[in-house]
Scaffold this motif. Sequence first.
Motif, PDB file in Angstrom:
ATOM      1  N   HIS A 117       0.851  -1.194   0.000  1.00 49.27           N
ATOM      2  CA  HIS A 117       0.000   0.000   0.000  1.00 49.27           C
ATOM      3  C   HIS A 117       0.889   1.246   0.000  1.00 49.27           C
ATOM      4  O   HIS A 117       1.915   1.279   0.675  1.00 49.27           O
ATOM      5  N   ALA A 118       0.509   2.282  -0.793  1.00 51.04           N
ATOM      6  CA  ALA A 118       1.298   3.519  -0.863  1.00 51.04           C
ATOM      7  C   ALA A 118       0.439   4.687  -0.421  1.00 51.04           C
ATOM      8  O   ALA A 118      -0.711   4.834  -0.836  1.00 51.04           O
ATOM      9  N   ASP A 119       1.005   5.522   0.450  1.00 53.38           N
ATOM     10  CA  ASP A 119       0.362   6.765   0.887  1.00 53.38           C
ATOM     11  C   ASP A 119       1.219   7.942   0.418  1.00 53.38           C
ATOM     12  O   ASP A 119       2.434   7.981   0.673  1.00 53.38           O
ATOM     13  N   LEU A 120       0.549   8.900  -0.271  1.00 51.40           N
ATOM     14  CA  LEU A 120       1.248  10.077  -0.792  1.00 51.40           C
ATOM     15  C   LEU A 120       0.772  11.309  -0.046  1.00 51.40           C
ATOM     16  O   LEU A 120      -0.433  11.466   0.216  1.00 51.40           O
ATOM     17  N   SER A 121       1.711  12.185   0.277  1.00 53.45           N
ATOM     18  CA  SER A 121       1.354  13.428   0.968  1.00 53.45           C
ATOM     19  C   SER A 121       2.195  14.574   0.416  1.00 53.45           C
ATOM     20  O   SER A 121       3.270  14.369  -0.160  1.00 53.45           O
ATOM     21  N   ARG A 122       1.653  15.778   0.632  1.00 53.00           N
ATOM     22  CA  ARG A 122       2.351  16.962   0.146  1.00 53.00           C
ATOM     23  C   ARG A 122       2.171  18.068   1.163  1.00 53.00           C
ATOM     24  O   ARG A 122       1.039  18.344   1.577  1.00 53.00           O
ATOM     25  N   PHE A 123       3.269  18.675   1.550  1.00 50.61           N
ATOM     26  CA  PHE A 123       3.239  19.724   2.570  1.00 50.61           C
ATOM     27  C   PHE A 123       2.566  19.225   3.847  1.00 50.61           C
ATOM     28  O   PHE A 123       1.857  19.957   4.539  1.00 50.61           O
ATOM     29  N   GLY A 124       2.757  17.909   4.150  1.00 52.15           N
ATOM     30  CA  GLY A 124       2.196  17.327   5.365  1.00 52.15           C
ATOM     31  C   GLY A 124       0.735  16.952   5.252  1.00 52.15           C
ATOM     32  O   GLY A 124       0.162  16.415   6.215  1.00 52.15           O
ATOM     33  N   GLU A 125       0.096  17.208   4.133  1.00 50.64           N
ATOM     34  CA  GLU A 125      -1.310  16.882   3.949  1.00 50.64           C
ATOM     35  C   GLU A 125      -1.439  15.647   3.076  1.00 50.64           C
ATOM     36  O   GLU A 125      -0.766  15.526   2.048  1.00 50.64           O
ATOM     37  N   PRO A 126      -2.331  14.684   3.448  1.00 52.12           N
ATOM     38  CA  PRO A 126      -2.540  13.483   2.622  1.00 52.12           C
ATOM     39  C   PRO A 126      -3.007  13.875   1.232  1.00 52.12           C
ATOM     40  O   PRO A 126      -3.831  14.772   1.056  1.00 52.12           O
ATOM     41  N   ALA A 127      -2.477  13.157   0.231  1.00 52.55           N
ATOM     42  CA  ALA A 127      -2.853  13.454  -1.152  1.00 52.55           C
ATOM     43  C   ALA A 127      -3.492  12.254  -1.830  1.00 52.55           C
ATOM     44  O   ALA A 127      -4.423  12.418  -2.626  1.00 52.55           O
ATOM     45  N   ALA A 128      -3.017  11.049  -1.517  1.00 56.38           N
ATOM     46  CA  ALA A 128      -3.571   9.853  -2.155  1.00 56.38           C
ATOM     47  C   ALA A 128      -3.177   8.636  -1.350  1.00 56.38           C
ATOM     48  O   ALA A 128      -2.132   8.614  -0.689  1.00 56.38           O
ATOM     49  N   SER A 129      -4.065   7.618  -1.386  1.00 57.93           N
ATOM     50  CA  SER A 129      -3.799   6.331  -0.733  1.00 57.93           C
ATOM     51  C   SER A 129      -4.136   5.258  -1.741  1.00 57.93           C
ATOM     52  O   SER A 129      -5.276   5.176  -2.222  1.00 57.93           O
ATOM     53  N   VAL A 130      -3.152   4.429  -2.101  1.00 60.79           N
ATOM     54  CA  VAL A 130      -3.312   3.533  -3.237  1.00 60.79           C
ATOM     55  C   VAL A 130      -2.889   2.120  -2.853  1.00 60.79           C
ATOM     56  O   VAL A 130      -1.814   1.918  -2.283  1.00 60.79           O
ATOM     57  N   ASP A 131      -3.782   1.139  -3.147  1.00 65.68           N
ATOM     58  CA  ASP A 131      -3.401  -0.271  -3.042  1.00 65.68           C
ATOM     59  C   ASP A 131      -2.733  -0.679  -4.336  1.00 65.68           C
ATOM     60  O   ASP A 131      -3.262  -0.441  -5.432  1.00 65.68           O
ATOM     61  N   LEU A 132      -1.544  -1.310  -4.187  1.00 66.78           N
ATOM     62  CA  LEU A 132      -0.798  -1.712  -5.371  1.00 66.78           C
ATOM     63  C   LEU A 132      -1.024  -3.180  -5.669  1.00 66.78           C
ATOM     64  O   LEU A 132      -1.353  -3.977  -4.778  1.00 66.78           O
ATOM     65  N   HIS A 133      -0.850  -3.526  -6.937  1.00 68.42           N
ATOM     66  CA  HIS A 133      -1.070  -4.903  -7.395  1.00 68.42           C
ATOM     67  C   HIS A 133       0.201  -5.411  -8.047  1.00 68.42           C
ATOM     68  O   HIS A 133       0.929  -4.671  -8.717  1.00 68.42           O
ATOM     69  N   LEU A 134       0.449  -6.704  -7.844  1.00 75.14           N
ATOM     70  CA  LEU A 134       1.675  -7.320  -8.332  1.00 75.14           C
ATOM     71  C   LEU A 134       1.527  -7.662  -9.813  1.00 75.14           C
ATOM     72  O   LEU A 134       0.601  -8.384 -10.212  1.00 75.14           O
ATOM     73  N   VAL A 135       2.433  -7.114 -10.630  1.00 74.74           N
ATOM     74  CA  VAL A 135       2.460  -7.397 -12.064  1.00 74.74           C
ATOM     75  C   VAL A 135       3.911  -7.692 -12.448  1.00 74.74           C
ATOM     76  O   VAL A 135       4.772  -6.794 -12.359  1.00 74.74           O
ATOM     77  N   ASP A 136       4.158  -8.927 -12.806  1.00 73.47           N
ATOM     78  CA  ASP A 136       5.498  -9.344 -13.244  1.00 73.47           C
ATOM     79  C   ASP A 136       6.561  -8.965 -12.221  1.00 73.47           C
ATOM     80  O   ASP A 136       7.624  -8.421 -12.543  1.00 73.47           O
ATOM     81  N   GLY A 137       6.288  -9.222 -10.939  1.00 78.94           N
ATOM     82  CA  GLY A 137       7.266  -9.008  -9.888  1.00 78.94           C
ATOM     83  C   GLY A 137       7.359  -7.588  -9.397  1.00 78.94           C
ATOM     84  O   GLY A 137       8.183  -7.279  -8.538  1.00 78.94           O
ATOM     85  N   VAL A 138       6.517  -6.668  -9.953  1.00 77.26           N
ATOM     86  CA  VAL A 138       6.550  -5.271  -9.535  1.00 77.26           C
ATOM     87  C   VAL A 138       5.158  -4.879  -9.057  1.00 77.26           C
ATOM     88  O   VAL A 138       4.140  -5.182  -9.690  1.00 77.26           O
ATOM     89  N   TRP A 139       5.136  -4.191  -7.881  1.00 79.67           N
ATOM     90  CA  TRP A 139       3.859  -3.720  -7.335  1.00 79.67           C
ATOM     91  C   TRP A 139       3.534  -2.336  -7.951  1.00 79.67           C
ATOM     92  O   TRP A 139       4.313  -1.409  -7.848  1.00 79.67           O
ATOM     93  N   THR A 140       2.372  -2.273  -8.583  1.00 77.77           N
ATOM     94  CA  THR A 140       1.999  -1.042  -9.284  1.00 77.77           C
ATOM     95  C   THR A 140       0.527  -0.744  -9.101  1.00 77.77           C
ATOM     96  O   THR A 140      -0.255  -1.636  -8.719  1.00 77.77           O
TER      97      THR A 140
END
Length: 535
Positions: A62-85
């Motif tokens: 799972h990836a959480d993105l923030s900017r200037f200390g404020e949450p911007a996005a929360s994304v569940d990643l999926h495994l594709v050919d050995g890479v989570w995207t």
Amino acid sequence: MRTRHLRLALPALVAAALVAQPLAASADPGQLPVIDEIATAPGDPGVLAVRASSDSDVTAVHADLSRFGEPAASVDLHLVDGVWTNEQRLVLDYGYYDTTVTATDADGDVNQGGGTSTLDYLKQPRVVSHSLTTRLDVLHQHLVAAGEVRYLDPRDGLDTHPAGGVIARLTVDSTTYDATVGADGRYSASWTPRTAGTSAHVDTALLMPDFSWKGSNASVDGPVDVPVVATQGRIVLDAVPATVRYPAKLTLSGTVQAVVDGEWRALPGAEVVSFGAGRTDSAVARTSATGRFSFGLVPVQDGGYGVRIPSDSTTAVYVGTRSASAKVLVVDRTALSWSKPAINEFSELHIAGRLTESSGVTPPKGTKVWVQQARDGRHWTTLGYVPTDRSGAFSIDGYLEHPSGSFRLVYNGTSVLQGSTSRTVELSRNATRVTGYKVTSKVRKGKLVRLRGTVQHKVGGTWKSIGSKRYVDLFFRAKGSKTFKEVGWVRTDSRGRFDAGVKATKTGYYTAVWFSTNSKDLNAESVEKYVKVVK
């Protein structure tokens, strides 16, 4: 143009991939997942690419993105050919984002990793092609940096040309020259040197319109030292005629040449101008692909006419100012003006006017201007000439034996002056006469000398009476004298006859004269008659 093609690694131009960062782990790394790499798809910050490992299979990232200390996005990643995207593209405001990644393995162990400003969510420009002139010489006179730019927008993932605002900047020895990237993504910035014999320090960069782009001043090529090489040059004129008759056109043609690789070669695109004696204007042209040029001009004065490479031209930077000329003799065109031509009552033709030259030069003093007459309008007879003064003017009255017909002035010309003819004028005066003139041949002193005669003029080929009440003056010249003296006058009758008596004083000669009072008739004068006076 000799070009230098760009061959740069992608990260040097487009910061699309996040540099992998080692993340903090627990005290027992064998028990927790390890975040091996946090990155994005190559050149595309809209798609995350995370690698994670553990002692058992990693089951969730799972990836959480923030900017200037404020949450911007929360994304569940999926495994594709050995890479989570992420399955759905990240849609964010353009900028820099902090990233926190949470990984869970099959044993239920959880670990986090990330960093500050680890995601550059920006438009990603890239240079598709780029070329730069690497040597300036007489055949490559302008330095040109040209190429094509495309960019990827992380919001939609489209790779396209910039819509506008991107600037290609060429910097030469600290001076900048900008060119806007076109709608087709192409740019071309140029520079022209003013001196040769040195090298130019050149750099090419892309300037982004705002902070939504990756890299506000991305170097494309440079710095590069570009030599500016001078050489020899010359102008070779074709044959130029030694003499031109004004206003004939003079053609100045030839070839511009320069030394290239040790040989004289034709120089295309060279700037040349024409020049000539007494001319303040000049024509400008560029040589053809074969180095040829051609000018047509009307020479006015004797002197040199030719072609030169102007000192302020680009061509002169490489070969210097060059010229070639030839001396041309201009055979001036002349013109004859005739002012107020007329025949007076004494049968004299008034000849006044001026002979001029096309160059403005005054013809030599004493130049002969001939006077011609055609009594039938076709066959011309030369009556004589009048000489010009130092200004080219002339003025004289000449007696006409036949005061009627066509008249003109003619200048025959010389080797350096063209001949000319004035306008033709039709002039006429009626011939007149005193006919039947009789006087008393012998008379006593103090008696009257009788003078009789008829005054006529010739109209339409017929002699006719001059008319009534015309004054006829009577003149006397004593024997041995050259001077006439008026001794009386008389008026004509309706048939033009006169009859008068004059007191005799001395032996001498008597004549009768009618002086014309109009512009059509000549004066009429009788012959002299001798009268002997006795005591």
